[in-house]
Design a protein around this motif. Structure first.
Motif, PDB file in Angstrom:
ATOM      1  N   PHE A  74     -52.358  -3.283   2.457  1.00 50.53           N
ATOM      2  CA  PHE A  74     -51.975  -3.357   3.861  1.00 50.53           C
ATOM      3  C   PHE A  74     -50.574  -3.940   3.940  1.00 50.53           C
ATOM      4  O   PHE A  74     -50.246  -4.877   3.205  1.00 50.53           O
ATOM      5  CB  PHE A  74     -52.917  -4.290   4.653  1.00 50.53           C
ATOM      6  N   ARG A  75     -49.769  -3.400   4.810  1.00 58.02           N
ATOM      7  CA  ARG A  75     -48.471  -3.990   5.135  1.00 58.02           C
ATOM      8  C   ARG A  75     -48.522  -4.351   6.606  1.00 58.02           C
ATOM      9  O   ARG A  75     -48.686  -3.495   7.464  1.00 58.02           O
ATOM     10  CB  ARG A  75     -47.336  -3.021   4.844  1.00 58.02           C
ATOM     11  N   VAL A  76     -48.409  -5.636   6.860  1.00 60.62           N
ATOM     12  CA  VAL A  76     -48.552  -6.157   8.212  1.00 60.62           C
ATOM     13  C   VAL A  76     -47.196  -6.625   8.713  1.00 60.62           C
ATOM     14  O   VAL A  76     -46.515  -7.397   8.039  1.00 60.62           O
ATOM     15  CB  VAL A  76     -49.568  -7.332   8.237  1.00 60.62           C
ATOM     16  N   LYS A  77     -46.821  -6.156   9.883  1.00 63.52           N
ATOM     17  CA  LYS A  77     -45.579  -6.594  10.523  1.00 63.52           C
ATOM     18  C   LYS A  77     -45.948  -7.670  11.538  1.00 63.52           C
ATOM     19  O   LYS A  77     -46.689  -7.423  12.475  1.00 63.52           O
ATOM     20  CB  LYS A  77     -44.899  -5.412  11.218  1.00 63.52           C
ATOM     21  N   THR A 104     -43.528 -10.766   0.586  1.00 60.99           N
ATOM     22  CA  THR A 104     -43.138 -11.114   1.950  1.00 60.99           C
ATOM     23  C   THR A 104     -41.670 -10.780   2.128  1.00 60.99           C
ATOM     24  O   THR A 104     -40.887 -10.849   1.179  1.00 60.99           O
ATOM     25  CB  THR A 104     -43.342 -12.619   2.259  1.00 60.99           C
ATOM     26  N   ARG A 105     -41.336 -10.408   3.331  1.00 62.91           N
ATOM     27  CA  ARG A 105     -39.936 -10.136   3.654  1.00 62.91           C
ATOM     28  C   ARG A 105     -39.684 -10.686   5.046  1.00 62.91           C
ATOM     29  O   ARG A 105     -40.385 -10.344   5.996  1.00 62.91           O
ATOM     30  CB  ARG A 105     -39.690  -8.634   3.611  1.00 62.91           C
ATOM     31  N   GLY A 110     -36.919 -13.178  12.927  1.00 67.14           N
ATOM     32  CA  GLY A 110     -38.191 -13.884  12.839  1.00 67.14           C
ATOM     33  C   GLY A 110     -39.343 -12.974  12.469  1.00 67.14           C
ATOM     34  O   GLY A 110     -40.450 -13.431  12.226  1.00 67.14           O
ATOM     35  N   ILE A 111     -39.112 -11.663  12.424  1.00 68.75           N
ATOM     36  CA  ILE A 111     -40.148 -10.717  12.020  1.00 68.75           C
ATOM     37  C   ILE A 111     -40.416 -10.884  10.533  1.00 68.75           C
ATOM     38  O   ILE A 111     -39.498 -11.049   9.733  1.00 68.75           O
ATOM     39  CB  ILE A 111     -39.723  -9.266  12.339  1.00 68.75           C
ATOM     40  N   LEU A 112     -41.698 -10.845  10.177  1.00 70.43           N
ATOM     41  CA  LEU A 112     -42.116 -10.895   8.777  1.00 70.43           C
ATOM     42  C   LEU A 112     -42.852  -9.614   8.428  1.00 70.43           C
ATOM     43  O   LEU A 112     -43.635  -9.114   9.228  1.00 70.43           O
ATOM     44  CB  LEU A 112     -43.071 -12.065   8.529  1.00 70.43           C
ATOM     45  N   ILE A 113     -42.603  -9.097   7.248  1.00 69.30           N
ATOM     46  CA  ILE A 113     -43.406  -8.003   6.707  1.00 69.30           C
ATOM     47  C   ILE A 113     -44.218  -8.603   5.570  1.00 69.30           C
ATOM     48  O   ILE A 113     -43.662  -9.136   4.604  1.00 69.30           O
ATOM     49  CB  ILE A 113     -42.538  -6.834   6.184  1.00 69.30           C
ATOM     50  N   LEU A 114     -45.525  -8.549   5.698  1.00 67.75           N
ATOM     51  CA  LEU A 114     -46.436  -9.125   4.716  1.00 67.75           C
ATOM     52  C   LEU A 114     -47.161  -7.995   4.005  1.00 67.75           C
ATOM     53  O   LEU A 114     -47.721  -7.103   4.646  1.00 67.75           O
ATOM     54  CB  LEU A 114     -47.450 -10.035   5.410  1.00 67.75           C
TER      55      LEU A 114
END
Length: 127
Positions: A74-77, A104-105, A110-114
């Motif tokens: 899963f890639r969660v934004k 993590t990015r 402030g957006i994170l891509i997990l």
């Protein structure tokens, strides 16, 4: 969701499938409409090899594919906004699924891509 914004072929460089139980025709000739056996199609696509499979949206579809052990990650934004409600990633019936954080990015906004791997399943392409 893209159709509301007028996007009928959001990923023109990819082979695209639209999973819907209510639509009778595809909104775009570049997009193949699939109305049944989503797990069967995704299983066949994974067997073909090649590039990863990318699934966007659709918690019911995610639940179906997860139940068939067809989702590898899963890639969660994560947006820095609290909405108070929303659509779950998978339906409640999917139960508890163990995940392992693999990347993590962070962006200046402030957006994170997990990025999470589904634990205990073979990996072979993002779904």
């Amino acid at each position: 969701m893209g159709l509301r914004e007028g996007k009928t072929s959001p990923y023109p460089k990819m082979e695209q499938y639209l999973f819907s139980r209510t639509m009778t025709t595809s909104p775009d000739q570049a997009v193949r409409l699939v109305s049944d056996d989503a797990a069967g199609l995704v299983s066949r696509l994974k067997e073909e090899g090649g590039k990863d499979i990318w699934r966007c949206g659709g918690s019911q579809l995610a639940g179906t594919l997860l139940g068939a052990s067809l989702i590898d990650e899963f890639r969660v934004k994560l947006n820095p906004v609290i909405f108070g409600s929303g659509i779950p990633i998978v339906p409640a019936a999917a139960g508890t699924i163990p995940l392992r954080l693999t990347d993590t990015r962070a962006f200046p906004s402030g957006i994170l891509i997990l990025r999470y791997e589904v634990v205990g399943r073979e990996t072979g392409g993002a779904t």
